[in-house]
Design a protein around this motif. Structure first.
Motif, short mmCIF file in Angstrom:
data_model
loop_
_atom_site.label_atom_id
_atom_site.label_comp_id
_atom_site.label_asym_id
_atom_site.label_seq_id
_atom_site.Cartn_x
_atom_site.Cartn_y
_atom_site.Cartn_z
N ARG A 120 1.02 -1.03 -0.08
CA ARG A 120 -0.05 -0.12 0.03
C ARG A 120 0.80 1.40 -0.02
N ASN A 121 0.30 2.32 -0.30
CA ASN A 121 1.22 3.53 -0.28
C ASN A 121 1.10 4.04 1.18
N ALA A 122 2.13 3.85 1.94
CA ALA A 122 2.23 4.22 3.24
C ALA A 122 3.01 5.72 3.31
N GLU A 123 3.23 6.25 2.25
CA GLU A 123 3.90 7.62 2.56
C GLU A 123 2.98 8.50 1.35
N PRO A 124 1.69 8.82 1.33
CA PRO A 124 1.17 9.63 0.32
C PRO A 124 1.82 10.97 0.30
N HIS A 125 2.30 11.43 1.45
CA HIS A 125 3.18 12.95 1.29
C HIS A 125 4.19 13.01 0.38
N LYS A 126 4.73 11.82 0.01
CA LYS A 126 5.99 11.48 -0.83
C LYS A 126 5.82 10.89 -1.94
N CYS A 127 4.48 10.15 -2.18
CA CYS A 127 4.43 9.51 -3.43
C CYS A 127 2.72 9.45 -3.66
N ASP A 128 2.54 10.07 -4.80
CA ASP A 128 1.07 10.28 -5.23
C ASP A 128 0.19 9.07 -5.97
N ALA A 129 1.19 8.27 -6.00
CA ALA A 129 0.57 7.10 -6.82
C ALA A 129 1.48 5.59 -6.80
N LEU A 130 0.89 4.67 -6.49
CA LEU A 130 1.75 3.18 -6.85
C LEU A 130 1.13 2.54 -8.04
N ARG A 131 1.84 2.02 -8.80
CA ARG A 131 1.36 1.32 -10.03
C ARG A 131 2.38 0.05 -10.47
N TRP A 132 1.61 -0.90 -11.14
CA TRP A 132 2.25 -1.91 -11.58
C TRP A 132 2.48 -1.49 -13.16
N TRP A 133 3.71 -1.60 -13.68
CA TRP A 133 4.05 -1.42 -15.08
C TRP A 133 4.70 -2.46 -15.52
N PRO A 134 4.26 -2.70 -16.91
CA PRO A 134 5.23 -3.80 -17.74
C PRO A 134 6.34 -3.34 -17.74
N LEU A 135 7.32 -4.45 -17.57
CA LEU A 135 8.76 -4.07 -17.60
C LEU A 135 9.14 -3.76 -19.06
N ASP A 136 8.39 -3.96 -20.23
CA ASP A 136 8.86 -3.52 -21.41
C ASP A 136 7.78 -2.35 -21.74
N GLY A 137 7.43 -1.72 -20.76
CA GLY A 137 6.49 -0.55 -21.16
C GLY A 137 6.62 0.41 -20.01
N LEU A 138 7.58 0.75 -19.57
CA LEU A 138 7.66 2.00 -18.37
C LEU A 138 7.46 3.05 -18.95
N PRO A 139 6.65 3.77 -17.97
CA PRO A 139 6.40 5.34 -18.46
C PRO A 139 7.65 5.89 -18.66
N GLY A 140 7.37 6.96 -19.96
CA GLY A 140 8.48 7.84 -20.33
C GLY A 140 9.07 8.87 -18.94
#
Length: 166
Positions: A120-140
């Motif tokens: 879970r996102n235990a530090e929302p003040h430092k992280c606004d989202a957690l997401r699982w990304w495909p290893l061959d499709g990481l965000p830019g």
């Protein structure tokens, strides 16, 4: 095997010249959680480094900590999961010369063999989202050295460098 007495380096008592310091490395720890071809990344928020970019759950060693203790602490602080130090596998070491501040950083990437709890996102003040990304499709907008390290891990390489002149 002990080297011959004349090959051993003598103890040094010299001090460093005025204005210089011995090499100090900043040591970063990164958690690589992979599930069915995806990796967990968090989008950084309200941070001095890489604000708004995607990055592995990570942090820095604190004085007096073992490197594995740093990683277990960060996993609990950021994700609310508990990992035994013995359940951490070092999967990559990156020696990174940071272009922003010119500091030499040793980035260690760990994969847990098991953990307890629900991510879970235990530090929302430092992280606004957690997401699982495909290893061959990481965000830019993924931190560049994170992209590099994940590619090296996928290739089975345990050591790399980034930021150093060729």
């Amino acid at each position: 095997m002990t080297p011959p007495a004349d090959a051993r380096r003598p103890p040094t008592t010299e001090s460093h010249p005025s204005g210089t310091d011995p090499l100090t490395l900043v040591v970063g720890v990164h958690l690589v959680l992979v599930d069915d071809g995806t990796v967990l990344l968090g989008r950084r928020r309200n941070t001095a480094y890489a604000n708004g970019m995607w990055h592995l759950p990570s942090g820095h060693m604190e004085p007096g900590e073992r490197v594995t203790g740093s990683m277990t602490r960060e996993a609990e602080e950021e994700l609310g999961i508990r990992i035994a130090e013995a359940d951490l596998e070092l999967v990559h070491t990156l020696h990174h010369l940071d272009a922003d501040d010119g500091r030499s950083r040793l980035q260690l990437f760990f994969r847990p063999t098991r953990y307890d709890g629900r991510v879970r996102n235990a530090e929302p003040h430092k992280c606004d989202a957690l997401r699982w990304w495909p290893l061959d499709g990481l965000p830019g907008t993924t931190v560049p050295y994170t992209v590099h390290a994940l590619a090296e891990i996928a290739r089975g390489r345990c050591l790399s460098t980034v930021g150093w002149a060729a």
